[in-house]
Design a protein around this motif. Structure first.
Motif: not given
Length: 226
Positions: A150-170
């Motif tokens: 998956d590829l996400q492309l965002l225009h920074n001047h009109q879009t905010w982005h965030a990320r939820t917390a995560f737990q990684d694989h060992p």
């Protein structure tokens, strides 16, 4: 590494939740190579929608957001600059509404630089309002789980982005891995002078603008996780 909860820590280097923000570029791309074991979802919200909601609910607080907020550079200090800078959250410029926002930068400046002016009650209320709108109103934000390829492309001047917390694989071979790309658009939006604090002196349309402007920094695009 840096302590995850230290004010100067860049949250993308941790597994903690990363609040809504923009990056120092016209367009930001994320390519997912591997997902985290749990969490790590992407969240996006239109800063234009946030602007309009604040205008509808409390126009006086919108005026506050059009004024300067002191922010921490978090160690990325261009030559001749202070370790902090100031920028509004919203801008009116050449017929467009643009945005620059990362509350962790504002909070870090308050924590690390006691000589800077303290946030006023109105500034705190304005920031709390836009955070509440972006985080708590499901009609406004969009959550997505990026899967390998998956590829996400965002225009920074009109879009905010965030990320939820995560737990990684060992296992190292299974750990979360995304490639991030910052792009300067040759036909991008005109930017106000304030953006020089983050983009460097070259902010005119057509210039390679944005990125990290610090002594010794060179452009690079590593394909292996660092």
């Amino acid at each position: 590494g840096s302590a995850p909860l230290a004010p100067a820590t860049r949250l993308y280097r941790t597994s903690l939740a990363q609040p809504f923000h923009v990056d120092s570029c016209d367009l930001v791309g994320l390519l997912c190579l591997r997902q985290a074991g749990l969490g790590g979802d992407s969240r996006i919200v239109s800063s234009h929608t946030i602007y309009n909601e604040v205008l509808k609910r409390d126009p006086e607080l919108l005026e506050v957001l059009l004024g300067d907020f002191y922010q921490d550079r978090k160690g990325e200090v261009p030559e001749g600059k202070e370790p902090w800078f100031k920028m509004p959250v919203f801008f009116h410029h050449e017929g467009q509404v643009l945005s620059w926002y990362d509350r962790s930068f504002i909070n870090a400046a308050q924590a690390r630089f006691p000589h800077l002016p303290r946030l006023s009650e109105a500034q705190t209320s304005a920031l709390d309002l836009i955070d509440s709108l972006s985080i708590s109103d499901p009609r406004i934000s969009l959550d997505m789980s990026l899967r390998p390829g998956d590829l996400q492309l965002l225009h920074n001047h009109q879009t905010w982005h965030a990320r939820t917390a995560f737990q990684d694989h060992p296992e190292d071979s299974m750990k979360r891995h995304l490639l991030r790309l910052w792009l300067s658009a040759p036909s991008g939006w005109p930017l106000p002078e304030s953006f020089k604090e983050r983009y460097g002196e070259k902010i005119k349309v057509g210039h390679a603008r944005g990125g990290i402007k610090v002594p010794g920094q060179v452009l690079k695009a590593p394909l292996q996780a660092e």
